[in-house]
Design a protein around this motif. Structure first.
Motif, mmCIF file in Angstrom:
data_model
loop_
_atom_site.group_PDB
_atom_site.id
_atom_site.type_symbol
_atom_site.label_atom_id
_atom_site.label_comp_id
_atom_site.label_asym_id
_atom_site.label_seq_id
_atom_site.Cartn_x
_atom_site.Cartn_y
_atom_site.Cartn_z
ATOM 1 N N ALA A 46 0.836 -1.199 0.000
ATOM 2 C CA ALA A 46 0.000 0.000 0.000
ATOM 3 C C ALA A 46 0.872 1.251 0.000
ATOM 4 O O ALA A 46 1.973 1.247 0.548
ATOM 5 N N PRO A 47 0.405 2.335 -0.610
ATOM 6 C CA PRO A 47 1.167 3.571 -0.570
ATOM 7 C C PRO A 47 1.212 4.131 0.851
ATOM 8 O O PRO A 47 0.350 3.839 1.677
ATOM 9 N N LYS A 48 2.206 4.944 1.132
ATOM 10 C CA LYS A 48 2.356 5.537 2.458
ATOM 11 C C LYS A 48 1.150 6.404 2.776
ATOM 12 O O LYS A 48 0.687 7.177 1.935
ATOM 13 N N GLY A 49 0.629 6.261 3.976
ATOM 14 C CA GLY A 49 -0.506 7.067 4.405
ATOM 15 C C GLY A 49 -1.828 6.638 3.811
ATOM 16 O O GLY A 49 -2.806 7.369 3.859
ATOM 17 N N SER A 50 -1.901 5.428 3.259
ATOM 18 C CA SER A 50 -3.130 4.951 2.636
ATOM 19 C C SER A 50 -4.184 4.669 3.694
ATOM 20 O O SER A 50 -3.906 4.107 4.741
ATOM 21 N N LYS A 51 -5.409 5.071 3.420
ATOM 22 C CA LYS A 51 -6.517 4.830 4.340
ATOM 23 C C LYS A 51 -7.427 3.724 3.803
ATOM 24 O O LYS A 51 -8.581 3.621 4.195
ATOM 25 N N ASN A 52 -6.920 2.897 2.916
ATOM 26 C CA ASN A 52 -7.738 1.865 2.292
ATOM 27 C C ASN A 52 -8.208 0.813 3.285
ATOM 28 O O ASN A 52 -9.220 0.174 3.073
#
Length: 92
Positions: A46-52
């Motif tokens: 996941a990308p950094k800071g992802s809220k998924n």
């Protein structure tokens, strides 16, 4: 141990565990600990800071504070209604 870097590279295996509980037998991607199938590929994860992964926030600090405030207000109202009920019963 030999002086051949390709032979040493083949000894290193992916550090991911399979469903059987054994380690993956594939060699890892250069500069990584995992093979391309277990997260060693470029852009994997996941990308950094992802809220998924955020689903509902039921256990967030704000939600818990709001729930506690609502519970205390409900208890105050229930006590008020109980008191008013006893007052009404006394008049009849």
């Amino acid at each position: 141990m030999s002086n051949n870097p390709l032979q040493d590279k083949e000894k290193v295996k992916c550090s991911a565990k399979t469903r059987r509980g054994t380690f993956c037998q594939t060699s890892p991607v250069t500069g990584k600990k995992r093979c391309r199938m277990h997260g060693g590929a470029k852009g994997a994860g996941a990308p950094k800071g992802s809220k998924n992964a955020f689903k509902h926030g039921r256990y967030s600090r704000e939600f818990i504070e709001n729930r506690r405030a609502a519970t205390s207000r409900r208890r105050e109202w229930m006590a008020f209604f109980r008191e008013m009920g006893s007052e009404i019963r006394k008049t009849y």
